[in-house]
Design an enzyme around this catalytic site. Structure first.
Site, short mmCIF file in Angstrom:
data_model
loop_
_atom_site.label_atom_id
_atom_site.label_comp_id
_atom_site.label_asym_id
_atom_site.label_seq_id
_atom_site.Cartn_x
_atom_site.Cartn_y
_atom_site.Cartn_z
N ARG A 176 56.84 -3.51 -42.40
CA ARG A 176 56.71 -3.24 -40.96
C ARG A 176 57.53 -2.02 -40.56
O ARG A 176 57.15 -1.26 -39.70
CB ARG A 176 57.19 -4.46 -40.15
CG ARG A 176 56.08 -5.44 -39.87
CD ARG A 176 56.64 -6.70 -39.31
NE ARG A 176 57.68 -7.23 -40.19
CZ ARG A 176 58.35 -8.36 -40.00
NH1 ARG A 176 58.14 -9.07 -38.93
NH2 ARG A 176 59.27 -8.78 -40.86
N ARG A 233 50.46 -14.65 -50.41
CA ARG A 233 49.41 -15.50 -49.85
C ARG A 233 48.07 -14.84 -50.10
O ARG A 233 47.95 -13.61 -50.00
CB ARG A 233 49.60 -15.67 -48.33
CG ARG A 233 50.73 -16.58 -47.91
CD ARG A 233 50.43 -18.05 -48.23
NE ARG A 233 51.51 -18.94 -47.81
CZ ARG A 233 52.53 -19.31 -48.57
NH1 ARG A 233 52.64 -18.87 -49.80
NH2 ARG A 233 53.46 -20.13 -48.10
N GLU A 262 42.93 -22.20 -51.60
CA GLU A 262 43.53 -22.95 -52.71
C GLU A 262 43.27 -24.45 -52.54
O GLU A 262 43.30 -24.94 -51.41
CB GLU A 262 45.03 -22.68 -52.76
CG GLU A 262 45.32 -21.22 -53.06
CD GLU A 262 46.81 -20.87 -52.97
OE1 GLU A 262 47.64 -21.79 -52.91
OE2 GLU A 262 47.10 -19.67 -52.94
N HIS A 280 49.26 -20.95 -58.25
CA HIS A 280 50.33 -20.93 -57.25
C HIS A 280 51.62 -21.61 -57.76
O HIS A 280 52.04 -22.64 -57.23
CB HIS A 280 49.86 -21.60 -55.94
CG HIS A 280 50.69 -21.18 -54.75
ND1 HIS A 280 50.20 -21.07 -53.48
CD2 HIS A 280 52.00 -20.85 -54.64
CE1 HIS A 280 51.16 -20.69 -52.65
NE2 HIS A 280 52.27 -20.55 -53.34
C1 8YV Z 1 55.33 -23.09 -52.66
C2 8YV Z 1 55.33 -20.87 -51.42
O1 8YV Z 1 54.49 -23.12 -53.76
O2 8YV Z 1 57.51 -20.87 -50.57
C3 8YV Z 1 56.34 -20.56 -50.40
O3 8YV Z 1 55.97 -19.96 -49.38
O4 8YV Z 1 54.23 -20.46 -51.37
C4 8YV Z 1 55.70 -21.68 -52.61
O5 8YV Z 1 57.03 -21.52 -52.91
C5 8YV Z 1 54.59 -23.76 -51.60
O6 8YV Z 1 55.23 -23.71 -50.40
C6 8YV Z 1 54.34 -25.20 -52.04
O7 8YV Z 1 53.91 -25.98 -51.02
#
Ligand code: 8YV
Length: 323
Positions: A176, A233, A262, A280
């Site tokens: 940003r 993401r 996912e 993931h």
């Molecule tokens: C986890 C993630 O896999 O922290 C995050 O934002 O994407 C990962 O560390 C996820 O939150 C699992 O639910």
């Protein structure tokens, strides 16, 4: 005094469940045969909500059912699964789990980058299939001499950049804004960064502000030798555009840990030989997931014991009393 009532939306690690059960009156939403009836009856009394991305989105419809809610403790550093602005508007604090997973995700990012460039999973499959006896594994691309662009130089981005310094490659970033103190080259747009990079690593948070920040034009700017790595993401990358770019040689290869929908991964992505695809697992070690889980529980405990959450997200930080 009666114990605060906490709703756990979907199953969580024992470290969370045990800590919460020891201090609060806990309800398990996923075990309720009639969730609507349960929320009608109990929603008013719920003061804390523990969620993970397994649950899906915490939206206005759910918040409406929990009018006495004070705090949402979300598992993960990314909290695009929670309507944080909507929570803030209702005076509900949201916490996430920053800090405890940075090094783990950074390690995985480097592993995925090297695996993609040097085709480590493909080489492993080649050996197991008995093909080495027929001929040597084909030569691969290299990290040597590559310029690496990072989209999102937050805590994890910086941990990745520190590691890349040891690999002796040039690092630049887009975010940003320019970060005071960061000695890497800054690019004002993703496309400029892509044009100046041979590897693009996506590490910015999800949500509408970053949706499809890597689109067909950015992939074209990365170019035919380029490699994309996404560990943040799926929403940051235009997935159909990425598939097309990989199929037609617009870029060389991609290493992905995250996807649009996912755990569903398009067959077209799976069919491509120039992808390394992980389910993931960025933060997915026992130690790090337990540290994240402890922080979920500790946020709820801190709020109900001291009135101060440990790690409120930016949108709701103003709701915590100043320390
Ligand atoms: C986890 C993630 O896999 O922290 C995050 O934002 O994407 C990962 O560390 C996820 O939150 C699992 O639910």
């Amino acid at each position: 005094m009666s114990q605060p009532e906490i709703l756990i939306a979907a199953p969580m690690l024992p470290v969370v469940m045990d800590a919460l059960a020891a201090r609060f009156r806990v309800h398990h939403l996923w075990e309720q045969p009639d969730k609507a009836a349960f929320l009608d009856e109990t929603g008013l009394r719920i003061r804390g909500l523990a969620v993970s991305t397994l649950f899906g989105r915490v939206d206005a419809a759910l918040l409406d059912r929990l009018p006495g809610l004070e705090i949402i403790a979300s598992f993960g550093v990314g909290y695009d699964n929670v309507d944080a602005a909507g929570a803030a508007a209702r005076g509900v604090i949201v916490t996430n789990t920053p800090g405890v997973l940075d090094e783990e995700v950074a390690d995985l990012t480097l592993g995925l980058l090297l695996a993609t460039l040097r085709q480590i999973p493909q080489a492993d499959r080649y050996l197991r299939e008995g093909r080495w006896t027929e001929r040597s594994f084909p030569l691969s691309a290299t990290l040597r001499g590559r310029r690496v662009g990072i989209i999102g130089l937050g805590r994890i981005g910086k941990a990745v950049a520190r590691r890349l310094a040891a690999f002796d490659v040039e690092v630049a970033y887009h975010g940003r804004s320019r970060q005071p103190g960061a000695h890497y080259a800054f690019h004002a747009t993703a496309i400029e960064l892509a044009a100046a990079s041979d590897v693009l690593i996506v590490l910015a948070p999800g949500g509408p502000a970053t949706s499809h920040i890597v689109d067909a034009a950015v992939l074209a700017a990365l170019g035919p030798g380029g490699v994309l790595v996404n560990v943040s993401r799926g929403s940051l990358v235009d997935q159909p555009a990425l598939i097309a770019a990989l199929q037609t040689g617009v870029i060389l290869a991609a290493g992905l840990d995250v996807y649009d929908d996912e755990p569903r991964v398009p067959a077209a992505l799976i069919a491509l030989p120039n992808t390394v695809l992980l389910p993931h697992i960025g933060s997915g070690s026992f130690a790090t997931r337990n540290a994240m889980g402890s922080l979920v529980a500790d946020n709820l405990i801190a709020w109900f014991e001291t009135g101060r959450p440990l790690t409120p997200v930016a949108e709701t930080a103003h709701l915590s009393p100043a320390s």
